[in-house]
Design a protein around this motif. Structure first.
Motif, PDB file in Angstrom:
ATOM      1  N   VAL A 161      71.921  25.666   1.237  1.00 34.77           N
ATOM      2  CA  VAL A 161      73.178  26.081   1.858  1.00 34.77           C
ATOM      3  C   VAL A 161      74.202  26.431   0.776  1.00 34.77           C
ATOM      4  N   ARG A 162      74.189  25.683  -0.319  1.00 31.92           N
ATOM      5  CA  ARG A 162      75.108  25.986  -1.433  1.00 31.92           C
ATOM      6  C   ARG A 162      74.865  27.396  -1.961  1.00 31.92           C
ATOM      7  N   ILE A 163      73.615  27.691  -2.277  1.00 27.22           N
ATOM      8  CA  ILE A 163      73.305  29.016  -2.831  1.00 27.22           C
ATOM      9  C   ILE A 163      73.664  30.103  -1.817  1.00 27.22           C
ATOM     10  N   ALA A 164      73.285  29.877  -0.553  1.00 25.41           N
ATOM     11  CA  ALA A 164      73.542  30.872   0.483  1.00 25.41           C
ATOM     12  C   ALA A 164      75.040  31.096   0.634  1.00 25.41           C
ATOM     13  N   THR A 165      75.814  30.009   0.624  1.00 24.17           N
ATOM     14  CA  THR A 165      77.257  30.123   0.841  1.00 24.17           C
ATOM     15  C   THR A 165      77.919  30.924  -0.279  1.00 24.17           C
ATOM     16  N   VAL A 166      77.570  30.594  -1.520  1.00 33.17           N
ATOM     17  CA  VAL A 166      78.166  31.306  -2.654  1.00 33.17           C
ATOM     18  C   VAL A 166      77.803  32.793  -2.593  1.00 33.17           C
TER      19      VAL A 166
END
Lengths: 233, 327
Positions: A161-166
Motif C-alpha cells: 500500500v505504501r508503494i502504491a500510494t506514493v
C-alpha cells in the motif's frame, strides 16, 4: 515558440522570481487548499478501491496458484501502459468521459499489480507449520485466513500500500490533464499561464503529501507488527 | 482408547499405499510411539487420527466411535496437537497461543487466563515472566514447552505429538522428555507420539509400533519385548546392534534383584541405585573389578556381571521369526 513550457523557461531565465508569496497568500484558500483536498480525495479513493479489488484477487491467487500467472500478466500490462495513453483511452469511452472518474480508474489499474503481488507475497510468508498447527488445533479455513494468515501477511500488504500510494500521488497530478482536479491542476495552470509559483506549489505539495503518506503507512506497518518489535530474550 | 482398524492410505494417482492395513490399539493413558525410517508413513498415520489426512480404507476408532462421527474441526479441538516445528503464532503472545483452543471452545476470559497460568507453571515457565511475551523472544526449548502447553490447553484426553522435542539440542531434549514423562504420570493422556529416533521411542513409549517402508507395521509391542525379541531382521537392525545395552537402559540398578553386599567390599566401587543398568555396567567395567556395591534405600546390593546376565534372562538376542512375542 509555441510550447508553453519553453516560453516559461524563457520567462524564468529572464526574470528569476520563482515564488510569488503574495499570490500564494491571496489564493491559498481559493486555489491551493481545494487542489490539495482534491488530490487527497483522488489518491485515497483510488487506493481504497484498488485494495478492495486486490485483496480478494490476491487471496485467490495465493490459494489457487493457477490463477496467479494470468492475474500478474493482465495487471502487469495495465501497469506498463503510459499514463497519458491510458487517460486518453478512458476518456474516449462514452460512459466514462472527463473528470475524476477516468483518473480514479487509471490509478486503480496502476496499483493492482503492486497490491496483488504483495498480498500473495504476504500470504506466502506465513510459515507452513503455523498453518498446520492452526488446522491441527481445529481452526476452520476461514478462521485460519482471518486470525492467522491475514494478520501475519498484513505488514507486507501495507508495504505494498505504501508503494502504491506514493506512486498514485505522483501519477494523480497528470490526471488534471483530463480535468481530474487535484494538485496537477495547479501545475498545468502554472505552465499555461507561465507562472512558476503555481507549478512549484503543486509540485512541493504533491511531494510533501507522498512523503507524509509514506511515513504514516510506515508507522502503521510497524504498529501492525508488535511481535517483531519485541527483542530476543 | 485409540484403535486403528485395517487403516490404509493411498494418494490419488498412486498405486502404492503410504500406510498399509495398519491395525493396533493404543490403550487409555498410554504413550504409543510410532517409529520407523523416513517414508514409513508414521506421520501420515498420526495425522489420520485427527483427520488432517483422510483415511482411504479402514477406520480409526476413538473410545469405540469412528473419528468420522463429527466434523474434522470439532474432532481436532478435542485432540491435543504438538509438532516438531511447533508452529506457534508469531503475532500472538504466549498466553494467546496457549489459549487458542479454549478460545475456540468459547471459554470465558478468566477461565482461560487461569488455565494459561496453570499450564505455564506445569511446563516450568514462570507465568508472570512469559505470559505477555511473543514467541520470538523465547529460546527453542522454551518454545517447545509452550507448544506442549498449548496442546494440553483444553485438557484433551488424546494427544498427537510429532517429534515434539525434535527441534532442540540433545541435552535440552533429554530434559524436556523427562519433564514430559513426569507430567504424563499425572495427566495420563492417551498419546500417539511420532519419532524417527529409536532411543526416544524406547524412552517415551509404553508401546512402540515400528513401521517399515510402505507403511507396513513391522512390530507392535512394549519396548522391553521389542528389544528382547525383535520379530524380524528389519526390526532387529532398526533398533540397532546395541539393543542389549538399550534394554539395560530400561532398568535402574536399584530395581534389580541383587545379593546383599556383606563385608569385604570396602575397596569396591559404589554405585547409586538411581543409575540405569547400562550406565552401571559401564562404571563396573571401568572400575576394573568384577563386582560393585549398589547403594540402595535399604541394604546395599552386590552388582556382578552374573546378575546383569540374569536380568537379561538369557534371551540375549535371538531374532524370532514367527512374530510371536510371548515370554
Amino acid at each position: 515558440m509555441s510550447n508553453p513550457a519553453l516560453l516559461l523557461l524563457q520567462d524564468v531565465l529572464e526574470e528569476p522570481k520563482l515564488i510569488d508569496w503574495e499570490w500564494l497568500r491571496e489564493n491559498f484558500w481559493e486555489d491551493i487548499v481545494p487542489a490539495f483536498q482534491g488530490h487527497i480525495f483522488l489518491s485515497f479513493i483510488s487506493v481504497a478501491v484498488a485494495l478492495l479489488i486486490a485483496l480478494p484477487i490476491g487471496i485467490l491467487s495465493a490459494r489457487y496458484r493457477k490463477v496467479y500467472p494470468p492475474v500478474t500478466f493482465v495487471t502487469g500490462i495495465l501497469y506498463s501502459i503510459p499514463s497519458l495513453a491510458l487517460f486518453a483511452i478512458l476518456i474516449s469511452i462514452p460512459a466514462v468521459g472527463l473528470g475524476p472518474t477516468p483518473v480514479i480508474i487509471a490509478l486503480v489499474a496502476y496499483s493492482l499489480l503492486i497490491l496483488i503481488r504483495n498480498t500473495v507475497a504476504g500470504l506466502d510468508s506465513v510459515p507452513p507449520e503455523t498453518i498446520d498447527a492452526a488446522r491441527g488445533m481445529g481452526l476452520t479455513n476461514r478462521q485460519i485466513l482471518f486470525r492467522v494468515e491475514l494478520p501475519l501477511a498484513l505488514p507486507i500488504i501495507v508495504a505494498g500500500v505504501r508503494i502504491a500510494t506514493v506512486t498514485i500521488i505522483g501519477i494523480a497530478t497528470i490526471g488534471a490533464y483530463i480535468s481530474g482536479g487535484g494538485l496537477g491542476a495547479l501545475i498545468f495552470d502554472g505552465i499555461n499561464r507561465q507562472f512558476p509559483t503555481m507549478i512549484i506549489a503543486g509540485a512541493v505539495l504533491a511531494t510533501a503529501m507522498a512523503i507524509i503518506a509514506d511515513l504514516l503507512l510506515l508507522g502503521l506497518e510497524r504498529y501492525l507488527r508488535p511481535w517483531a518489535r519485541a527483542r530476543k530474550a | 482408547m485409540i484403535e486403528f482398524s485395517h487403516v490404509s492410505k493411498t494418494y490419488p494417482g498412486s498405486n502404492d499405499p503410504v500406510v498399509n492395513d495398519l491395525s493396533f490399539e493404543v490403550p487409555e493413558g498410554e504413550i504409543c510411539v510410532l517409529v520407523g525410517p523416513s517414508g514409513c508413513g508414521k506421520t501420515t498415520s498420526m495425522r489420520m487420527v485427527n483427520r488432517l489426512i483422510e483415511i482411504t480404507e479402514g477406520e480409526i476408532l476413538i473410545d469405540g466411535e469412528p473419528n468420522t462421527s463429527m466434523s474434522g474441526t470439532q474432532l481436532r479441538r478435542k485432540i491435543g496437537y504438538a509438532i516438531q516445528q511447533i508452529g506457534l503464532f508469531p503475532h500472538r503472545t504466549i498466553a494467546d497461543n496457549i489459549g487458542t483452543v479454549p478460545n475456540l471452545l468459547g471459554w470465558d476470559k478468566n477461565r482461560i487466563k487461569g488455565r494459561v497460568d496453570e499450564l505455564l507453571d506445569l511446563v516450568g515457565l514462570a507465568p508472570d515472566d512469559y505470559r505477555d511475551r511473543y514467541p520470538a523472544e523465547l529460546s527453542g526449548g522454551q518454545q517447545q514447552r509452550v507448544g506442549v502447553a498449548r496442546a494440553l490447553a483444553a485438557d484433551p484426553p488424546i494427544m498427537l505429538m510429532d517429534e515434539p522435542f525434535g527441534a532442540v539440542d540433545p541435552i535440552t531434549r533429554d530434559r524436556l522428555q523427562d519433564e514430559f514423562l513426569n507430567i504424563q504420570d499425572d495427566i495420563r493422556k492417551t498419546i500417539v507420539f511420532v519419532t524417527h529416533d529409536i532411543d526416544e521411542a524406547i524412552k517415551m513409549g509404553n508401546k512402540i509400533a515400528i513401521l517399515k517402508q510402505g507403511g507396513v507395521l513391522a512390530q507392535y509391542d512394549t519396548p522391553e519385548n521389542i528389544l528382547a525379541r525383535p520379530n524380524s531382521e528389519f526390526v532387529s537392525s532398526f533398533v540397532g546392534g546395541d539393543r542389549v545395552l538399550k534394554r539395560l537402559s530400561l532398568t535402574r540398578v536399584g530395581e534389580m534383584d541383587l545379593e546383599p553386599a556383606n563385608g569385604g567390599t570396602d575397596d569396591l566401587l559404589r554405585i547409586s541405585g538411581g543409575l540405569s543398568v547400562k550406565d552401571a555396567l559401564s562404571e563396573l567395567i571401568g572400575s576394573g573389578h568384577s563386582r560393585a556395591v549398589v547403594e540402595g534405600e535399604g541394604e546395599n546390593g552386590l552388582l556382578t556381571f552374573a546378575a546383569i546376565e540374569n536380568l537379561m534372562g538369557g534371551a540375549s538376542g535371538q531374532v524370532t521369526n514367527d512374530g510371536e512375542t510371548s515370554a
